[in-house]
Write a protein that holds these residues in place. Structure first.
Motif: not given
Length: 433
Positions: A314-322, A349-361, A428-433
């Motif tokens: 879920i984190m990955r999908l929200a981060l990538e906008g899928r 739109a609701y979830l993306h800002p919450i996972v935005a910290p994962l978009a940066e190094e 976190q399982p599922g994030f990098a898969d």
């Protein structure tokens, strides 16, 4: 610990009644010419002081509620939060101690009449106070320095009574932490109170964490020396409390404290099949050897299969906008009820800002970022508020969600910058898969 229900209820009732009375008085002072800013600042300061005085004196569920609230103060706008910060933070480590005779009585009941023979030394003056117990320093008979956690007599009755009473006032307390839903927080505390009252269960939790992190270069969990239903003896540890780092830590301390907290939070399910579920700054210390020391294992989430892979997906999908896949994953996990239809783009739109910290190094967690999220999700006129109200939080996700939110709250209090993405990718399982 005060046990009479009438007395405790009266003290708890004084909090919302006091808020209402001060509001009326403030209205009168505005009529006499004082500015709204001056009046509001005075009201907030008095409310914070009363909050500490009442909750800290009562201990039990009242103090635990205050500790839980303190994690979320980073999301409160600065003009409202400042008077609460010191009062709420003090709740994490301060409360009037019980008399030495009472402490001795509990030790005799729990460790036997000859309890003193098990200690080479025992300090009657407590070094810290928690919601349902206080901690003393001692020396075990083999020479080890130990921390002795002693539960307050009557803590069980007081804890249950406090939480029932606080639930009645949940709407009034909502004003203390805008953007945080207080009612579910209280309900969860009530559900888990029996676990925290049995120190034998807490000792077993601590043993499991200590074994999982034995010899670790980043995390230290003190070993348990002895335990009983109302007393835990564990190895004494020292360090700089996260509460102190939040108040006056250096930039390097803040960043490293944040990184270590994230490492512990995300690695625990994989390493211990457990999640430490009492995230507030008083339970973490930064040691001189560079490790984070973690204490207080009364509340844990049991994750026998580790963190759920669906969370990482879920984190990955929200981060990538899928958005379509994200919506399908949320529905499969029960976040979207079968009888509910929501626009997938609104969910994204609701979830993306919450996972935005994962978009940066590296991401800088700040009070401003937390405040922006709280305002965005709490704006009654906005789409994000309507989307959030339409989503469901499945019961089996409740604790994971609350603990993760609490850990992020501490990161924002620390004002820490850290490489969260790499930590999540590793653990976190599922994030990098």
């Amino acid at each position: 610990m005060p046990r009479r229900t009438v007395a405790r209820t009266a003290k708890l009732a004084s909090l919302p009644l006091g808020m209402a009375g001060r509001a009326v008085g403030g209205w009168g002072r505005r009529l006499t010419g004082q500015s709204a800013e001056e009046v509001n600042a005075g009201l907030s300061a008095k409310a914070a002081e009363q909050l500490f005085e009442v909750l800290g004196t009562l201990k039990g569920g009242a103090m635990k509620f205050g500790q839980a609230l303190s994690v979320f103060e980073a999301a409160v706008p600065d003009e409202l939060a400042e008077p609460y910060r010191d009062a709420l933070t003090r709740l994490q480590a301060a409360a009037p101690p019980m008399p030495a005779k009472q402490t001795h009585r509990v030790l005799a009941e729990q460790l036997g009449r000859s309890w003193r023979q098990r200690f080479a030394e025992f300090d009657d003056e407590p070094t810290a106070a928690a919601s349902i117990g206080q901690v003393h320093r001692g020396t075990w008979h083999d020479g080890r320095a130990v921390a002795v956690k002693v539960q307050y007599p009557g803590a069980d009755d007081a804890l249950r009574g406090d939480l029932r009473q606080l639930q009645r006032f949940s709407r009034l307390f909502q004003s203390l932490v805008p953007g945080t839903d207080v009612k579910p927080l209280l309900a969860e505390l009530a559900d888990r109170m029996d676990e925290e009252l049995d120190y034998r269960r807490e000792a077993d939790n601590q043993r499991a964490f200590s074994k999982a992190f034995a010899g670790d270069e980043q995390v230290l969990v003190p070993r348990v020396v002895a335990s009983s239903p109302k007393v835990i003896v564990s190895e004494w540890v020292t360090g700089t409390s996260y509460s102190e780092i939040i108040r006056s830590g250096t930039r390097d301390q803040r960043d490293e404290a944040g990184r270590l907290l994230a490492e512990f939070h995300y690695s625990s399910p994989a390493r211990a099949q457990l999640l430490h579920s009492d995230p507030h700054p008083g339970n973490f210390m930064l040691r001189e050897d560079g490790r984070v020391c973690v204490i207080d294992f009364g509340a844990v989430a049991r994750l026998p299969y580790g963190a759920p892979p669906a969370m990482g997906r879920i984190m990955r999908l929200a981060l990538e906008g899928r958005s379509e896949e994200l919506y399908a994953a949320l529905r499969a996990e029960g976040f979207v009820r079968p009888d509910t239809e929501i626009d997938p783009d609104d969910v994204y739109a609701y979830l993306h800002p919450i996972v935005a910290p994962l978009a940066e190094e590296r991401f800088h967690f700040s009070r401003r970022w937390a405040q922006d999220q709280a305002l965005r999700m709490g704006d009654l006129r906005g789409q994000d508020f309507r989307t959030g109200r339409s989503l469901n939080l499945p019961p089996h996700w409740l604790l994971i969600h609350r603990v993760t939110a609490g850990a992020i709250g501490i990161l924002c209090q620390l004002d820490a910058e850290l490489p969260l993405r790499s930590i999540v990718e590793e653990w976190q399982p599922g994030f990098a898969d």
